[in-house]
Write a protein that holds these residues in place. Structure first.
Motif, short mmCIF file in Angstrom:
data_model
loop_
_atom_site.label_atom_id
_atom_site.label_comp_id
_atom_site.label_asym_id
_atom_site.label_seq_id
_atom_site.Cartn_x
_atom_site.Cartn_y
_atom_site.Cartn_z
N MET A 1 1.05 -1.17 -0.10
CA MET A 1 -0.08 0.07 -0.08
C MET A 1 0.98 1.12 -0.06
SD MET A 1 -3.03 0.91 2.81
CE MET A 1 -3.95 -0.54 2.27
N SER A 19 -5.60 -1.14 -1.51
CA SER A 19 -4.77 -2.25 -1.67
C SER A 19 -4.90 -2.52 -2.97
CB SER A 19 -5.31 -3.38 -0.75
OG SER A 19 -6.27 -3.73 -1.13
N ARG A 201 -4.06 3.36 7.85
CA ARG A 201 -2.98 3.41 8.29
C ARG A 201 -2.46 2.91 9.30
NH1 ARG A 201 1.81 3.60 6.44
NH2 ARG A 201 3.20 5.41 7.02
N GLU A 204 -2.49 -0.92 8.89
CA GLU A 204 -1.09 -1.16 8.06
C GLU A 204 0.27 -1.13 8.56
OE1 GLU A 204 1.22 1.05 4.28
OE2 GLU A 204 -0.54 1.55 5.01
#
Length: 367
Positions: A1, A19, A201, A204
């Motif tokens: 990403m 993604s 975020r 991730e």
């Protein structure tokens, strides 16, 4: 990403891009259309090359047949009637199917003619039998090409146009999908990331085991401006604060607006307490600068709750809750303040009547 950086209302922000799985299908369709267009062009080139090769093959075979007929006719006529003369050469041409057959004293170098040298006793010494080539392959091509080639070319161009149009449609769908993704993860008021982008975020970073800090921010005395001057003035304050805070972010960081006057920072670029402390002080200084509203200026404060990277073994949602808890402990202090998770406030916030005269107030005439 990866991350998309842009600007809106003067604020720089980062929004997590979708993604690969989210747009793999559309990109695959685009690649397939490109491959089909390439195969189509290659097929057209192969078709043209094959047609030219067939024409040349027919011409070569026809030329060999002409030379064979000419040699046999010369042998037969010279055996029956003696050496060739001009009249006999014309007659030989009619018998052997040779166009414009005649005798010449030198070989012809024209590509449209052919010649055979006459040996001793077949004709005048050093003479040649010359005739014009039939060019059967060329004749066949000229007979059928004016009708078939435009049809074939039209079909190929139609298919190519459809493929290119499909490719443009796929590109439009991809751009619209990307725009919809950005809009779904973008705060419409400030242009910052929203809660969805914030959660993505942090998730991730947690999956990648990347150390990051979380900072919760809440504006002080913002409601007073909203009540006194309306929501339009409040919106202006929010956009200006967002712009100032975003200017403190590094490319790998993210700033999100998660509520009315609440913001969250996800920081990868500041790995220690000292750097976070400096950022907190810079944030307070940036937010407390007067904000211009038409003919006046207003001032707000900000409280910060900080979760340093050492505490990032928790789930992302838990980190935000920890930042909120530290933030509300910071709000109990006097004026703008910041508080690290687990740290107790040093002093209680003074009553509003004891705060500086400018705090949360309008500064007439601006600065």
């Amino acid at each position: 990403m990866f991350f998309h950086w842009g600007a809106r209302s003067g604020a720089t922000h980062a929004i997590a891009a979708p993604s690969r799985q989210e747009h793999k299908g559309i990109k695959t369709i685009g690649r397939l259309v490109q491959i089909c267009a390439g195969v189509l062009l290659l097929s057209a080139a192969l078709l043209i090359g094959t047609a030219l090769q067939v024409v040349n093959s027919i011409d070569r075979a026809d030329l060999e047949a002409e030379r064979l007929r000419a040699g046999n006719a010369i042998d037969a006529m010279t055996m029956a009637e003696g050496p060739l003369t001009e009249a006999r050469a014309v007659l030989l041409g009619r018998m052997a199917g040779l166009h414009d057959a005649h005798l010449a004293t030198k070989a012809s170098d024209s590509p449209s003619t052919q010649h055979i040298p006459l040996l001793g006793g077949q004709g005048p010494r050093g003479s040649y039998l010359v005739w014009t080539r039939t060019g059967l392959g060329h004749k066949i091509f000229l007979q059928f090409a004016p009708i078939r080639l435009p049809i074939i070319a039209g079909m190929l161009l139609t298919v190519l146009a459809v493929l290119l149009r499909t490719l443009r449609i796929v590109g439009d769908i991809e751009r619209q999908r990307h725009l919809a993704h950005l809009q779904s993860r973008c705060d419409a008021m400030t242009g910052l990331a929203n809660r969805l982008a914030l959660d993505a975020r942090m998730t991730e970073l947690a999956i990648a085991r990347t150390r990051f800090a979380v900072v919760g921010l809440d504006l002080d005395r913002f409601k007073d401006i909203n009540d006194a001057y309306g929501h339009a003035a409040g919106d202006t304050v929010l956009r200006e604060v967002a712009s100032r805070l975003a200017a403190l972010m590094e490319p790998q960081d993210l700033l999100a607006r998660v509520g009315g006057d609440e913001f969250v920072m996800v920081l990868v670029s500041r790995p220690d307490i000292a750097a976070l402390t400096e950022l907190a002080r810079q944030s307070i200084a940036a937010v407390e600068r007067p904000i211009r509203l038409d003919e006046r200026s207003v001032m707000v404060g900000v409280s910060l709750g900080i979760v340093p990277p050492v505490a990032t073994a928790h789930l992302p949602s838990a980190l935000v809750d920890m930042a909120d808890a530290a933030l509300y402990r910071a709000k109990s202090r006097f004026g703008s303040a910041f508080n690290f998770v687990g740290e107790e406030p040093a002093a209680p916030r003074q009553p509003m009547s004891q705060t500086p005269a400018w705090a949360g107030q309008v500064v007439p005439g601006g600065v």
